[in-house]
Write a protein that holds these residues in place. Sequence first.
Motif, PDB file in Angstrom:
ATOM      1  N   TYR A  26       0.827  -1.214   0.000  1.00 49.00           N
ATOM      2  CA  TYR A  26       0.000   0.000   0.000  1.00 49.00           C
ATOM      3  C   TYR A  26       0.861   1.264   0.000  1.00 49.00           C
ATOM      4  O   TYR A  26       0.476   2.286  -0.571  1.00 49.00           O
ATOM      5  CB  TYR A  26      -0.931   0.002   1.216  1.00 49.00           C
ATOM      6  CG  TYR A  26      -2.034  -1.022   1.136  1.00 49.00           C
ATOM      7  CD1 TYR A  26      -2.528  -1.455  -0.088  1.00 49.00           C
ATOM      8  CD2 TYR A  26      -2.578  -1.576   2.281  1.00 49.00           C
ATOM      9  CE1 TYR A  26      -3.529  -2.397  -0.167  1.00 49.00           C
ATOM     10  CE2 TYR A  26      -3.589  -2.523   2.218  1.00 49.00           C
ATOM     11  CZ  TYR A  26      -4.060  -2.930   0.987  1.00 49.00           C
ATOM     12  OH  TYR A  26      -5.050  -3.869   0.916  1.00 49.00           O
ATOM     13  N   THR A  39      -6.293  11.928   0.309  1.00 42.70           N
ATOM     14  CA  THR A  39      -7.686  11.810  -0.131  1.00 42.70           C
ATOM     15  C   THR A  39      -7.858  10.624  -1.071  1.00 42.70           C
ATOM     16  O   THR A  39      -8.800   9.829  -0.936  1.00 42.70           O
ATOM     17  CB  THR A  39      -8.137  13.097  -0.834  1.00 42.70           C
ATOM     18  OG1 THR A  39      -7.942  14.206   0.038  1.00 42.70           O
ATOM     19  CG2 THR A  39      -9.605  13.016  -1.219  1.00 42.70           C
ATOM     20  N   LYS A  40      -6.942  10.480  -2.026  1.00 42.27           N
ATOM     21  CA  LYS A  40      -7.015   9.352  -2.962  1.00 42.27           C
ATOM     22  C   LYS A  40      -6.788   8.022  -2.252  1.00 42.27           C
ATOM     23  O   LYS A  40      -7.398   7.004  -2.602  1.00 42.27           O
ATOM     24  CB  LYS A  40      -5.986   9.539  -4.078  1.00 42.27           C
ATOM     25  CG  LYS A  40      -6.289  10.702  -5.019  1.00 42.27           C
ATOM     26  CD  LYS A  40      -5.225  10.812  -6.095  1.00 42.27           C
ATOM     27  CE  LYS A  40      -5.533  11.977  -7.042  1.00 42.27           C
ATOM     28  NZ  LYS A  40      -4.486  12.126  -8.087  1.00 42.27           N
ATOM     29  N   LEU A  42      -7.636   7.294   0.888  1.00 41.00           N
ATOM     30  CA  LEU A  42      -8.871   6.965   1.586  1.00 41.00           C
ATOM     31  C   LEU A  42      -9.934   6.460   0.613  1.00 41.00           C
ATOM     32  O   LEU A  42     -10.687   5.532   0.925  1.00 41.00           O
ATOM     33  CB  LEU A  42      -9.386   8.185   2.351  1.00 41.00           C
ATOM     34  CG  LEU A  42      -8.547   8.622   3.558  1.00 41.00           C
ATOM     35  CD1 LEU A  42      -9.088   9.918   4.150  1.00 41.00           C
ATOM     36  CD2 LEU A  42      -8.526   7.537   4.628  1.00 41.00           C
ATOM     37  N   LEU A  43      -9.995   7.071  -0.569  1.00 47.44           N
ATOM     38  CA  LEU A  43     -10.956   6.624  -1.582  1.00 47.44           C
ATOM     39  C   LEU A  43     -10.615   5.215  -2.063  1.00 47.44           C
ATOM     40  O   LEU A  43     -11.503   4.380  -2.257  1.00 47.44           O
ATOM     41  CB  LEU A  43     -10.955   7.605  -2.758  1.00 47.44           C
ATOM     42  CG  LEU A  43     -12.070   7.440  -3.788  1.00 47.44           C
ATOM     43  CD1 LEU A  43     -13.424   7.705  -3.150  1.00 47.44           C
ATOM     44  CD2 LEU A  43     -11.851   8.393  -4.970  1.00 47.44           C
ATOM     45  N   LEU A  45      -9.015   2.903  -0.329  1.00 45.92           N
ATOM     46  CA  LEU A  45      -9.318   1.962   0.750  1.00 45.92           C
ATOM     47  C   LEU A  45     -10.823   1.761   0.919  1.00 45.92           C
ATOM     48  O   LEU A  45     -11.272   0.672   1.272  1.00 45.92           O
ATOM     49  CB  LEU A  45      -8.714   2.459   2.063  1.00 45.92           C
ATOM     50  CG  LEU A  45      -7.184   2.543   2.130  1.00 45.92           C
ATOM     51  CD1 LEU A  45      -6.734   3.119   3.462  1.00 45.92           C
ATOM     52  CD2 LEU A  45      -6.559   1.174   1.914  1.00 45.92           C
ATOM     53  N   ALA A  46     -11.595   2.818   0.665  1.00 41.02           N
ATOM     54  CA  ALA A  46     -13.040   2.742   0.871  1.00 41.02           C
ATOM     55  C   ALA A  46     -13.765   2.031  -0.260  1.00 41.02           C
ATOM     56  O   ALA A  46     -14.787   1.383  -0.034  1.00 41.02           O
ATOM     57  CB  ALA A  46     -13.621   4.152   1.044  1.00 41.02           C
ATOM     58  N   ILE A  47     -13.251   2.161  -1.493  1.00 45.46           N
ATOM     59  CA  ILE A  47     -13.938   1.595  -2.655  1.00 45.46           C
ATOM     60  C   ILE A  47     -13.132   0.478  -3.311  1.00 45.46           C
ATOM     61  O   ILE A  47     -13.658  -0.602  -3.593  1.00 45.46           O
ATOM     62  CB  ILE A  47     -14.253   2.702  -3.693  1.00 45.46           C
ATOM     63  CG1 ILE A  47     -15.174   3.749  -3.061  1.00 45.46           C
ATOM     64  CG2 ILE A  47     -14.888   2.097  -4.947  1.00 45.46           C
ATOM     65  CD1 ILE A  47     -15.479   4.911  -3.988  1.00 45.46           C
ATOM     66  N   PRO A  50     -12.630  -2.995  -0.965  1.00 39.78           N
ATOM     67  CA  PRO A  50     -13.851  -3.812  -0.887  1.00 39.78           C
ATOM     68  C   PRO A  50     -14.258  -4.411  -2.230  1.00 39.78           C
ATOM     69  O   PRO A  50     -14.763  -5.539  -2.276  1.00 39.78           O
ATOM     70  CB  PRO A  50     -14.906  -2.817  -0.373  1.00 39.78           C
ATOM     71  CG  PRO A  50     -14.125  -1.789   0.361  1.00 39.78           C
ATOM     72  CD  PRO A  50     -12.849  -1.648  -0.398  1.00 39.78           C
TER      73      PRO A  50
END
Length: 436
Positions: A26, A39-40, A42-43, A45-47, A50
Amino acid sequence: MRNFPLSRGTVSGIIKGYAGLGAAVYTEIYSVMLHDSSTKLLLFLAIGIPAICLLMMYFVRPCTPASGDDSSEKGHFLFIQVSSIVLGIYVLITTILDDVLTLSAPVSYTFLIVMVLLLMAPLAIPIKMTFYPSNHSKSAKLGQQVGPANSSDQENSNKDNTEPLLTPSSSAANLGSFHENDYMTDVEMLLAVGEGAIRRKKRKPRRGDDFNITEALVKADFWLLFLISFVGIGTGITVLNNLAQIGIAQDMNDTKFLLALFSFCSFIGRLGGGVASEYFVRSKAIPRTVWIVVAQVTMVVTYLLFASALDGTLYAATLLLGICYGIHGSVITPAVSELFGLKHFGIISNLMGLGNPIGAYLFSGLLAGHLYDKEAANQHSSTCLGPDCFRLTFLILAGVCCVGSALSIVLTWRIKPVYQMLYAGGSFRLPQSSNH
């Protein structure tokens, strides 16, 4: 664990090893593809993560485990282990190069593409098995096709090879005081039932049988293993969560290499711990938890190295802690499956994993965070500098690991008869079912 019950340590080491490489992978993605954008990240990891997990879930399914040692299976495991080692070394080297040199965008993207290809290398095994099935697989399919035609011969063969209804347990001699003495033997129970004297009662499971969650929770072995996990993994995650602040406190400007070093060494500990525990449990019937004893004793020395803050000790301490932290993950998982069975392995294993967040909250959030903020306030700064920022934390963690070492010794002594039963013949054998 269910798909490969004869190679539990190896499987656990591989899966936990790849998890250990996650932080370094990562970091590479964050630096190259996401251009150091929080910001990228977090995006992603969030999308992104999963989405990958949902896609891969379809391919994770039960399969029929091998009935004995399979040479092709060993070769496949060896291929994955070598691929993961190459990946780990590659990620470590590229992280160092990115830290030392100023790499152009094309070179950085080339490094990232090669890393992704190495990550996907294990896919070569199912592709090879699909297009080039082994002779063993072909003979198994052929046997399934001719099986119904020879069913009468098979029945006659089974009649000639029938076993007696009551046979003495082959593992009874190895268990010693491990089995409870207040239960009737199987022969006595059957005779009593036949005479109508008593109604047969459900036998409580013994170590090595299939436990459900309520049966596991009342066992001392469960709580010993839980506390060991809480101490070893909880203290290790505390250092991992604060590794950047630890490096900055000791006058290190770029802590990415420190994180990559911990990640790589954690991978080595996970992979090596799984392989070593599997080898010694098969050859010597030595309990896997012996390696936790070694790891926790080493962690005591490692935390004292951190507390000393001597020149050059930061890298050595990070290396040792990464290996010991990784050993816990790869050893505890198969140990749970061997002590409490595979029937409810998922929930018992995940419950055991609660030691990780609880330890992180207590040791990292409350202990390390409070002491760090207190020392920073004494320096009249928001960023703490100097060895005193974490010294007391490391001394406390060393003391906690001393307790963990004692607990792991007690657990190893308690479960030694279990491993003598399960691996007395040099390979894993299932205990008698508890029928509960």
